[in-house]
Scaffold this motif. Sequence first.
Motif, mmCIF file in Angstrom:
data_model
loop_
_atom_site.group_PDB
_atom_site.id
_atom_site.type_symbol
_atom_site.label_atom_id
_atom_site.label_comp_id
_atom_site.label_asym_id
_atom_site.label_seq_id
_atom_site.Cartn_x
_atom_site.Cartn_y
_atom_site.Cartn_z
ATOM 1 N N PHE A 70 0.845 -1.179 0.000
ATOM 2 C CA PHE A 70 0.000 0.000 0.000
ATOM 3 C C PHE A 70 0.888 1.239 0.000
ATOM 4 C CE2 PHE A 70 -2.420 -3.414 1.811
ATOM 5 C CZ PHE A 70 -3.629 -3.304 1.147
ATOM 6 N N VAL A 71 0.557 2.182 -0.868
ATOM 7 C CA VAL A 71 1.271 3.454 -0.959
ATOM 8 C C VAL A 71 0.379 4.494 -0.292
ATOM 9 C CG1 VAL A 71 2.243 5.166 -2.513
ATOM 10 C CG2 VAL A 71 2.266 2.753 -3.156
ATOM 11 N N ARG A 72 0.918 5.212 0.690
ATOM 12 C CA ARG A 72 0.145 6.244 1.379
ATOM 13 C C ARG A 72 0.781 7.609 1.148
ATOM 14 N NH1 ARG A 72 -0.125 5.821 7.593
ATOM 15 N NH2 ARG A 72 1.841 6.928 7.419
ATOM 16 N N LEU A 73 -0.036 8.538 0.643
ATOM 17 C CA LEU A 73 0.384 9.908 0.424
ATOM 18 C C LEU A 73 -0.316 10.797 1.447
ATOM 19 C CD1 LEU A 73 1.655 12.223 -1.333
ATOM 20 C CD2 LEU A 73 -0.501 12.225 -2.599
ATOM 21 N N GLU A 74 0.466 11.574 2.178
ATOM 22 C CA GLU A 74 -0.081 12.588 3.083
ATOM 23 C C GLU A 74 0.424 13.930 2.591
ATOM 24 O OE1 GLU A 74 1.035 11.678 7.084
ATOM 25 O OE2 GLU A 74 -0.063 9.794 7.111
ATOM 26 N N ALA A 75 -0.532 14.804 2.232
ATOM 27 C CA ALA A 75 -0.168 16.137 1.719
ATOM 28 C C ALA A 75 -1.383 17.041 1.797
ATOM 29 C CB ALA A 75 0.313 16.035 0.273
ATOM 30 N N GLY A 76 -1.155 18.296 2.090
ATOM 31 C CA GLY A 76 -2.229 19.275 2.084
ATOM 32 C C GLY A 76 -3.409 18.922 2.965
ATOM 33 N N GLY A 77 -3.149 18.244 4.083
ATOM 34 C CA GLY A 77 -4.224 17.871 4.989
ATOM 35 C C GLY A 77 -5.032 16.666 4.536
ATOM 36 N N ARG A 78 -4.593 16.005 3.482
ATOM 37 C CA ARG A 78 -5.290 14.816 2.975
ATOM 38 C C ARG A 78 -4.396 13.602 3.078
ATOM 39 N NH1 ARG A 78 -8.194 15.076 -2.438
ATOM 40 N NH2 ARG A 78 -9.239 13.357 -1.412
ATOM 41 N N THR A 79 -5.037 12.438 3.185
ATOM 42 C CA THR A 79 -4.327 11.162 3.154
ATOM 43 C C THR A 79 -4.979 10.300 2.087
ATOM 44 O OG1 THR A 79 -3.800 11.300 5.516
ATOM 45 C CG2 THR A 79 -3.657 9.122 4.489
ATOM 46 N N LEU A 80 -4.185 9.859 1.123
ATOM 47 C CA LEU A 80 -4.673 9.024 0.029
ATOM 48 C C LEU A 80 -3.876 7.734 -0.007
ATOM 49 C CD1 LEU A 80 -4.828 11.819 -2.686
ATOM 50 C CD2 LEU A 80 -6.722 10.954 -1.326
ATOM 51 N N THR A 81 -4.526 6.640 -0.383
ATOM 52 C CA THR A 81 -3.871 5.336 -0.421
ATOM 53 C C THR A 81 -4.180 4.639 -1.737
ATOM 54 O OG1 THR A 81 -4.123 5.144 1.974
ATOM 55 C CG2 THR A 81 -3.600 3.131 0.790
ATOM 56 N N GLN A 82 -3.172 3.963 -2.277
ATOM 57 C CA GLN A 82 -3.329 3.135 -3.466
ATOM 58 C C GLN A 82 -2.683 1.780 -3.186
ATOM 59 O OE1 GLN A 82 -4.819 3.504 -6.360
ATOM 60 N NE2 GLN A 82 -5.232 5.693 -6.456
ATOM 61 N N ARG A 83 -3.224 0.750 -3.832
ATOM 62 C CA ARG A 83 -2.617 -0.602 -3.762
ATOM 63 C C ARG A 83 -1.541 -0.718 -4.822
ATOM 64 N NH1 ARG A 83 -8.065 -4.159 -3.646
ATOM 65 N NH2 ARG A 83 -8.993 -3.050 -1.907
ATOM 66 N N LEU A 84 -0.542 -1.531 -4.517
ATOM 67 C CA LEU A 84 0.537 -1.800 -5.453
ATOM 68 C C LEU A 84 0.856 -3.283 -5.359
ATOM 69 C CD1 LEU A 84 3.742 0.237 -5.954
ATOM 70 C CD2 LEU A 84 3.890 -2.204 -5.583
ATOM 71 N N VAL A 85 0.831 -3.980 -6.472
ATOM 72 C CA VAL A 85 1.208 -5.391 -6.502
ATOM 73 C C VAL A 85 2.622 -5.477 -7.063
ATOM 74 C CG1 VAL A 85 0.705 -7.668 -7.478
ATOM 75 C CG2 VAL A 85 -1.170 -6.160 -6.794
ATOM 76 N N ALA A 86 3.511 -6.053 -6.291
ATOM 77 C CA ALA A 86 4.907 -6.183 -6.721
ATOM 78 C C ALA A 86 5.203 -7.643 -7.038
ATOM 79 C CB ALA A 86 5.837 -5.709 -5.605
ATOM 80 N N ILE A 87 5.769 -7.856 -8.209
ATOM 81 C CA ILE A 87 6.216 -9.191 -8.615
ATOM 82 C C ILE A 87 7.711 -9.078 -8.841
ATOM 83 C CG2 ILE A 87 6.027 -11.015 -10.319
ATOM 84 C CD1 ILE A 87 3.149 -9.952 -10.840
ATOM 85 N N GLN A 88 8.472 -9.677 -7.932
ATOM 86 C CA GLN A 88 9.930 -9.541 -7.982
ATOM 87 C C GLN A 88 10.567 -10.679 -8.734
ATOM 88 O OE1 GLN A 88 10.783 -6.716 -7.098
ATOM 89 N NE2 GLN A 88 9.706 -6.092 -5.294
#
Length: 94
Positions: free
Chosen positions: A76-94
């Motif tokens: 999960f990628v979490r961005l905190e900026a400008g008083g907001r918190t947004l999250t996106q899923r990320l699938v990693a295949i190594q």
Amino acid sequence: LPSAVVLASPSTKPGQGGSALRCGLPGESRVSLVLFDQQGRRIRDLVNGTLAAGEHVATWDGRDNVGRRAPSGLYFVRLEAGGRTLTQRLVAIQ
């Protein structure tokens, strides 16, 4: 310029390993962009500082904060900026 804080879906970089993480800021803002595993453990700090208004790209090279290759799986990628918190899923295949 974006009209609001935006975190786009991660895109993979075939053949290069890693993922591109795009965000947009309507104004200069303190930004935290962090990658977590499914258990909520902090894997990698990608951005921690102030960014100007506009679009930005951070690249995750598939490694954790100490340089070890992270295993394949859901993150999960979490961005905190400008008083907001947004999250996106990320699938990693190594």
